[in-house]
Design a protein around this motif. Structure first.
Motif, PDB file in Angstrom:
ATOM      1  N   THR A  75       0.830  -1.206   0.000  1.00 60.95           N
ATOM      2  CA  THR A  75       0.000   0.000   0.000  1.00 60.95           C
ATOM      3  C   THR A  75       0.864   1.257   0.000  1.00 60.95           C
ATOM      4  OG1 THR A  75      -0.172   0.102   2.431  1.00 60.95           O
ATOM      5  CG2 THR A  75      -1.768  -1.255   1.271  1.00 60.95           C
ATOM      6  N   THR A  79       0.743   4.031  -3.183  1.00 66.75           N
ATOM      7  CA  THR A  79       0.451   5.451  -2.977  1.00 66.75           C
ATOM      8  C   THR A  79       1.649   6.325  -3.321  1.00 66.75           C
ATOM      9  OG1 THR A  79      -1.034   4.800  -1.165  1.00 66.75           O
ATOM     10  CG2 THR A  79      -0.458   7.133  -1.335  1.00 66.75           C
ATOM     11  N   ILE A 337      -3.710  11.256  -4.558  1.00 67.53           N
ATOM     12  CA  ILE A 337      -2.873  10.823  -3.435  1.00 67.53           C
ATOM     13  C   ILE A 337      -3.673  10.840  -2.139  1.00 67.53           C
ATOM     14  CG2 ILE A 337      -0.857  11.419  -2.043  1.00 67.53           C
ATOM     15  CD1 ILE A 337       0.409  12.505  -4.645  1.00 67.53           C
ATOM     16  N   SER A 341      -4.766   7.514   0.081  1.00 66.01           N
ATOM     17  CA  SER A 341      -4.304   7.434   1.471  1.00 66.01           C
ATOM     18  C   SER A 341      -5.448   7.072   2.405  1.00 66.01           C
ATOM     19  CB  SER A 341      -3.683   8.768   1.886  1.00 66.01           C
ATOM     20  OG  SER A 341      -2.569   9.080   1.074  1.00 66.01           O
ATOM     21  N   TYR A 344      -6.264   3.198   1.848  1.00 65.20           N
ATOM     22  CA  TYR A 344      -5.272   2.214   2.271  1.00 65.20           C
ATOM     23  C   TYR A 344      -5.086   2.141   3.785  1.00 65.20           C
ATOM     24  CZ  TYR A 344      -3.812   1.119  -2.474  1.00 65.20           C
ATOM     25  OH  TYR A 344      -3.772   0.676  -3.771  1.00 65.20           O
TER      26      TYR A 344
END
Length: 603
Positions: A75, A79, A337, A341, A344
């Protein structure tokens, strides 16, 4: 069966959005990049929906069950790749005016051969990434409904191909944005319910793992794929007819569809080369690729593949071409992004709970289904059924959203870059490609989703990452250098994949580098690309092309001191290439000398 029925509305909504897109689908640009009119907010939701695949929704949690906490590095890599893309690729790629990665390659270096090569590379990446989407769809539907594996594979392939053939990129955008919101809700809400429902004892076991060495209660196990178990001591097993038999130490083969029951107190067999769930090292924050040895090397290899591979994923790059301009592409990457975030933060919850509640999935080779298997372990009533249904719907949304983007770039590479076809050819190619991937996915159930996805990321990292980074930021790149680098990256990774599939006996560090070759394949591709380019001469119009990529939107380039050179395609009349020249320079009517494929200087 109730859980399986929740797949129906997800599939219907997907197809209906595709039907609505028919009215706006008139040109190649409509089909591939939605006429470049997607706003940053909508586009970032669509990018997130497309990017959050089976590997994200189910695969990470399954890896935590099987391999430990270190799997959460996936993850991080997924990212962080967008940060690199935001800094290096997003805005310049949009300013290039290309429709596809092969479009950019030919426009930047005026090489039809490079266009063909990059189109073939797109096919390799897309197929490697599509197979695990369809594979996991089959496994999930089989787990929640008992249907054969092939049913879920065919449903996913049919829904994606029909939607894309009808509505193209515009339909895919709305489907992916809708499904991102759906996935986020359908993953977060059940996770909160699970944490609150399991109680303090299970929560304590989740954060303080104990090795899964013996079954605590009679445990039914259904094998979705062929598995060879290793028995370290006499093990009692009850077959489907209820007959109890004690198997001696050694290997025991279980076939796809076999159903057995391990009595309470029975020792847990080993499956594969990994450790048992919760074993010493399971909670270590490093990845154990290819066994327990060299975890730091394995972690770095996975991070190299995921971070650098994200920059080269063709279906993600094509998303930025749907933005109105470079600034909007940059905003899209920045918002993405933040959305990723948020998403995840959750898979680790499912993975740690899955290790406590469904560790037996480790034996079946289907730990990808841990997420949808958890609610029924916590509640056998209506609540468990409801949340299983919600998670199944979210899982199918993940398969469909990612598959739409992947199928689009694979079909685009085939019809637009290899065949030079129009809209009708693209629609036909979508259906044919989906049928081919379904056939490839049917025998792929035994291969872990993380293996296939990491291979796709590694191919992208070793081919398109150096091509895009050097093509955007280094004016001395030449067509021979780009071709040599892409061939090197594609060849080395392909050989590593074939070697890993043959399962040869190798020492620990070598096994890591063969299974996860990004650490050496990417630097090698960069080095070859640079070395070959330095031995040649870059096109005289290379700096003008670079200036076009890096100008702020709306800015005007200073008039060149020498005559400008427009170099972009050997086939300007086809309308497939884009002109990488300063905006102050007029587009020439005859930029390429007929039949030569070389740029022609302007008077």
């Amino acid at each position: 069966m109730i859980a399986a029925l929740t797949v129906v509305p997800v599939v219907l909504v997907t197809v209906l959005i595709g039907v609505r897109g028919v009215a706006t689908l008139r040109t190649t640009s409509d089909f591939l990049v939605a006429s470049r009119r997607i706003s940053p907010v909508l586009n970032s939701a669509a990018v997130s929906g497309e990017y959050l695949s089976a590997a994200s929704f189910l695969g990470v949690a399954g890896l935590v069950v099987k391999d430990g906490i270190g799997s959460l590095w996936y993850t991080v890599g997924f990212t962080a790749g967008y940060i690199a893309m935001l800094a290096l690729v997003a805005a310049p790629m949009r300013r290039s005016g290309a429709l596809t990665v092969p479009d950019f390659a030919e426009a930047r270096l005026a090489s039809p051969a490079l266009r063909k090569l990059t189109a073939i590379t797109v096919l390799v990446i897309g197929v490697l990434y599509l197979i695990p989407q369809f594979r996991t769809a089959g496994l999930v539907l089989s787990t929640v409904s008992g249907t054969p594996y092939w049913v879920g594979v065919v449903i996913a392939g049919a829904a994606v191909s029909v939607t894309l053939a009808l509505g193209g990129m515009r339909a895919a955008t709305y489907v992916q944005a809708f499904q991102f919101v759906l996935k986020l809700v359908l993953l977060v809400v059940p996770a909160l319910w699970l944490v609150l429902t399991v109680g303090p004892v299970v929560r304590g076991e989740a954060v303080h793992p104990v090795e899964f060495t013996h079954f605590t209660h009679d445990t039914a196990v259904t094998f979705e794929v062929d598995v060879t178990l290793r028995l370290d001591e006499p093990t009692p097993i009850r077959d489907a007819a209820g007959t109890l038999r004690v198997y001696p130490p050694g290997e025991l083969s279980m076939g796809s569809g076999d159903k057995v029951v391990f009595p309470a107190g029975a020792p847990v067999p080993h499956a594969g080369a990994g450790r048992l769930p919760g074993a010493p090292g399971w909670a270590r924050p490093l990845l154990a690729v290819g066994g327990d040895g060299h975890p730091l090397l394995g972690t770095l290899a996975v991070l190299a593949a995921t971070v650098l591979g994200t920059m080269g994923l063709p279906h993600v790059i094509m998303r930025f071409h749907t933005s109105p301009d470079g600034r909007a592409a940059r905003r899209t990457a920045a918002i993405t992004i933040g959305l990723l975030s948020m998403f995840y933060l959750v898979p680790g919850v499912y993975g740690t709970l899955g290790r406590v509640l469904v560790p037996q999935l480790y034996l079946t080779g289907a730990t990808d289904t841990a997420v949808v298997a958890l609610p029924s372990q916590v509640d056998t009533g209506w609540a468990g059924t409801t949340f299983t249904a919600l998670l199944t719907a979210g899982a199918f949304a993940a398969f469909l959203a990612t598959s739409l983007g992947l199928l689009l770039v694979v079909s685009g590479a085939t019809a637009h870059d290899l065949m030079a076809g129009g809209l009708r050819t693209m629609r036909t190619t979508v259906l044919v490609t989906a049928a081919g991937v379904v056939l490839l996915a049917l025998p792929s159930a035994p291969i872990d989703v993380d293996v296939l996805v990491t291979w796709a990321f590694t191919v992208a990292a070793a081919t398109f990452c150096p091509l895009l980074v050097l093509g955007i930021w280094w004016p001395r790149l030449t067509a021979p250098g780009a071709i040599a680098g892409v061939v090197t990256g594609l060849g080395t990774v392909s050989l590593s994949i074939l070697a890993a599939l043959s399962d040869p006996a190798m020492p620990g560090w070598l096994a890591v580098l063969v299974e996860r070759p990004a650490l050496w394949a990417v630097p090698l591709a960069f080095a070859v690309m640079v070395t070959v380019s330095l031995r040649g001469r870059p096109p005289s119009w290379a700096r003008a092309a670079m200036l076009r990529l890096h100008l702020d939107d709306g800015a005007t380039a200073p008039a060149p001191a020498r005559p400008s050179v427009a170099a972009c395609s050997s086939r300007p009349a086809s309308g497939r290439s884009r002109w990488l020249v300063p905006r102050s320079s007029p587009r020439p009517r005859d930029a390429a000398a007929p039949g030569t494929g070389r740029p022609k200087a302007l008077p």
